[in-house]
Enzyme design. Structure first.
Site, PDB file in Angstrom:
ATOM      1  N   ALA A   1     -10.893   0.890 -14.337  1.00 62.91           N
ATOM      2  CA  ALA A   1     -10.979   0.955 -12.873  1.00 62.91           C
ATOM      3  C   ALA A   1     -11.812  -0.197 -12.338  1.00 62.91           C
ATOM      4  O   ALA A   1     -12.933  -0.428 -12.794  1.00 62.91           O
ATOM      5  CB  ALA A   1     -11.605   2.280 -12.457  1.00 62.91           C
TER       6      ALA A   1
ATOM      7  N   GLY B   1       3.604   3.665  -4.256  1.00 57.81           N
ATOM      8  CA  GLY B   1       3.765   4.439  -5.485  1.00 57.81           C
ATOM      9  C   GLY B   1       3.421   3.665  -6.746  1.00 57.81           C
ATOM     10  O   GLY B   1       3.733   4.118  -7.855  1.00 57.81           O
ATOM     11  N   LYS B   2       2.729   2.522  -6.588  1.00 63.14           N
ATOM     12  CA  LYS B   2       2.386   1.678  -7.740  1.00 63.14           C
ATOM     13  C   LYS B   2       1.549   2.412  -8.786  1.00 63.14           C
ATOM     14  O   LYS B   2       1.821   2.316  -9.974  1.00 63.14           O
ATOM     15  CB  LYS B   2       1.550   0.466  -7.303  1.00 63.14           C
ATOM     16  CG  LYS B   2       2.177  -0.419  -6.297  1.00 63.14           C
ATOM     17  CD  LYS B   2       1.249  -1.568  -5.938  1.00 63.14           C
ATOM     18  CE  LYS B   2      -0.127  -1.150  -5.445  1.00 63.14           C
ATOM     19  NZ  LYS B   2      -0.108  -0.502  -4.124  1.00 63.14           N
TER      20      LYS B   2
ATOM     21  N   HIS C   1      -7.562   9.653  -6.788  1.00 65.36           N
ATOM     22  CA  HIS C   1      -6.847   9.026  -7.903  1.00 65.36           C
ATOM     23  C   HIS C   1      -7.278   9.643  -9.230  1.00 65.36           C
ATOM     24  O   HIS C   1      -6.455   9.917 -10.096  1.00 65.36           O
ATOM     25  CB  HIS C   1      -7.108   7.515  -7.925  1.00 65.36           C
ATOM     26  CG  HIS C   1      -6.182   6.727  -7.033  1.00 65.36           C
ATOM     27  ND1 HIS C   1      -5.585   5.558  -7.419  1.00 65.36           N
ATOM     28  CD2 HIS C   1      -5.737   6.962  -5.781  1.00 65.36           C
ATOM     29  CE1 HIS C   1      -4.829   5.096  -6.444  1.00 65.36           C
ATOM     30  NE2 HIS C   1      -4.914   5.921  -5.426  1.00 65.36           N
TER      31      HIS C   1
ATOM     32  N   ARG D   1      -5.268  12.066 -12.524  1.00 66.98           N
ATOM     33  CA  ARG D   1      -5.170  11.751 -13.955  1.00 66.98           C
ATOM     34  C   ARG D   1      -5.718  12.911 -14.783  1.00 66.98           C
ATOM     35  O   ARG D   1      -6.708  13.539 -14.413  1.00 66.98           O
ATOM     36  CB  ARG D   1      -5.957  10.476 -14.276  1.00 66.98           C
ATOM     37  CG  ARG D   1      -5.363   9.239 -13.630  1.00 66.98           C
ATOM     38  CD  ARG D   1      -5.983   7.974 -14.162  1.00 66.98           C
ATOM     39  NE  ARG D   1      -7.427   7.932 -14.002  1.00 66.98           N
ATOM     40  CZ  ARG D   1      -8.057   7.471 -12.934  1.00 66.98           C
ATOM     41  NH1 ARG D   1      -7.385   7.011 -11.903  1.00 66.98           N
ATOM     42  NH2 ARG D   1      -9.371   7.478 -12.870  1.00 66.98           N
TER      43      ARG D   1
ATOM     44  N   ASP E   1      -6.384  -0.993 -12.847  1.00 68.24           N
ATOM     45  CA  ASP E   1      -6.065  -0.611 -11.459  1.00 68.24           C
ATOM     46  C   ASP E   1      -7.275  -0.904 -10.572  1.00 68.24           C
ATOM     47  O   ASP E   1      -8.236  -0.166 -10.588  1.00 68.24           O
ATOM     48  CB  ASP E   1      -5.695   0.873 -11.424  1.00 68.24           C
ATOM     49  CG  ASP E   1      -5.029   1.263 -10.118  1.00 68.24           C
ATOM     50  OD1 ASP E   1      -4.958   0.445  -9.195  1.00 68.24           O
ATOM     51  OD2 ASP E   1      -4.584   2.424 -10.022  1.00 68.24           O
TER      52      ASP E   1
ATOM     53  N   ALA F   1       0.844  -1.197   0.000  1.00 63.39           N
ATOM     54  CA  ALA F   1       0.000   0.000   0.000  1.00 63.39           C
ATOM     55  C   ALA F   1       0.873   1.238   0.000  1.00 63.39           C
ATOM     56  O   ALA F   1       1.890   1.285   0.697  1.00 63.39           O
ATOM     57  CB  ALA F   1      -0.887  -0.012   1.244  1.00 63.39           C
ATOM     58  N   ARG F   2       0.499   2.242  -0.765  1.00 65.13           N
ATOM     59  CA  ARG F   2       1.222   3.525  -0.819  1.00 65.13           C
ATOM     60  C   ARG F   2       2.708   3.344  -1.127  1.00 65.13           C
ATOM     61  O   ARG F   2       3.553   4.038  -0.577  1.00 65.13           O
ATOM     62  CB  ARG F   2       1.098   4.277   0.519  1.00 65.13           C
ATOM     63  CG  ARG F   2      -0.263   4.818   0.796  1.00 65.13           C
ATOM     64  CD  ARG F   2      -0.536   5.987  -0.111  1.00 65.13           C
ATOM     65  NE  ARG F   2      -1.893   6.449   0.063  1.00 65.13           N
ATOM     66  CZ  ARG F   2      -2.929   5.948  -0.612  1.00 65.13           C
ATOM     67  NH1 ARG F   2      -2.758   5.003  -1.506  1.00 65.13           N
ATOM     68  NH2 ARG F   2      -4.130   6.423  -0.424  1.00 65.13           N
TER      69      ARG F   2
END
Lengths: 169, 169, 169
Positions: free
Chosen positions: C34, C14-15, C50, C54, C83, C11-12
């Site tokens: 999504a 940076g993926k 998120h 974008r 994602d 988690a977190r």
């Protein structure tokens, strides 16, 4: 001296499959040194599933506590696969054995093996700090066992989604 | 400019030992910038054990909250070891400080150091999603702090069973 | 055949940012597939954050369950970003779908794509064994889905503090 390879990774990261493939590539037949004990149906099912995947090229030895003895006793022939250090630690703690002395003895034993050995362990320390004090002590011990065995091993691999990343050398 | 190295990894993955070795290889004497505070006996014992391992080649500075100040104040001499970002974040949250601004200030400060700095942090996001909302917020913040500092650092290492894997560059 | 890249990490780590950058480097405009559904305010806030990151170079498609259909339907133009697999698995389990068959179908579909696809997933198995049996089953399934998709993908990256480590090839 027999080469030793430590394979670590998270749950269901493909460690056991990778370890089995790696062991058989080192020679056949091979010895599977199992540390798992079926304390509950979930674990019994997991053990049965793992055994079903292995074929006739394996002889299985059970070593829930005396892993170093099983390693020495199985030396001199084909490669051995130890699966896994984390369950072994769990058994040692449950039996109130001195896990630090046992880990030291196991790491020391690696250097005197003449046949190769592949060892599976688990990464358990990359989540949030557990609220449960026992779980915190377990993850500390598991990390220390991994460090000690990694130090003694010739190679260390970190398994991600079924693929090995080189950690050592 | 002084080189900066971020070392991350799970609990008991050997990060602190690796960081100490890395720091002393960059120069001696070195400054140990500790973010830990002993809130309970378990933590007090862990701090004492870590201090006992370090020898006379270290001077220790305590910086539970003002880490950037401690970094700037210790600049100009030997290398510094910051251990660790995760406890620092925990202290900032507990003291209701603006952790994002503090992390930004720390990351920015790295570029102006003339002596090297090694920074230890923790991977806390690779377990199952915590049921506790506070724990989820903490792991999100910890991951973001790691990303920000990694971006500013010259090197990033991921520690597995005591051995470093190269993440950056 | 369109190249497929699996990006995994905690988690977190940076993926998503890495995946977005990787996708846009493969062509523009790009399709964002999504799998997230807003079941609660925390998730709604995460989705909104998120999306805000974008820009106009993205067209968004929602595929909480029929991911393979959305992948096939979006083929033939620019690159796609999925994602993420972990939320998809969670949706499949909640809807009582056969997640193993769905994962197999998705992995198989990767080979027939003509446009590239970048896939984000999560490492959830490197913490302590969860006390909750449902959480244990979820982390087992998540690991198996990651292994199956990694096997089908051309490249696998492990993201640490925003930086990719090469897992495959």
């Amino acid at each position: 001296m027999g080469k030793s390879i430590l394979i670590t990774g998270g749950a269901r990261s493909g460690k056991s499959t990778l370890a089995e493939r790696t062991t058989l590539a080192l020679g056949q037949p091979a010895v599977y040194i199992a540390t798992a004990e079926a304390h509950d149906p979930e674990m019994a099912e997991r053990i049965a599933r793992h055994q079903a995947r292995r074929g006739a090229e394996w002889r299985t030895v059970s070593a829930p506590l005396d892993l170093t003895g099983a390693l020495d006793a199985s030396d001199g022939g084909g490669p051995r696969l130890v699966d896994c250090l984390t369950l072994w630690l769990s058994n040692l703690l449950f039996a109130e054995r001195d896990w630090e002395a046992e880990a030291e003895a196991f790491a020391t034993a690696l250097a005197r093996q003449s046949a190769p050995v592949v060892i599976v362990t688990n990464e358990v320390g990359a989540g949030i700090v557990p609220e449960n004090a026992l779980a915190r002590r377990f993850r500390d011990a598991a990390g220390l066992v991994n460090q000690r065995v990694a130090q003694a091993a010739d190679e260390v691999l970190f398994c991600v989604s079924g693929y090995p990343m080189k950690v050592k050398p």
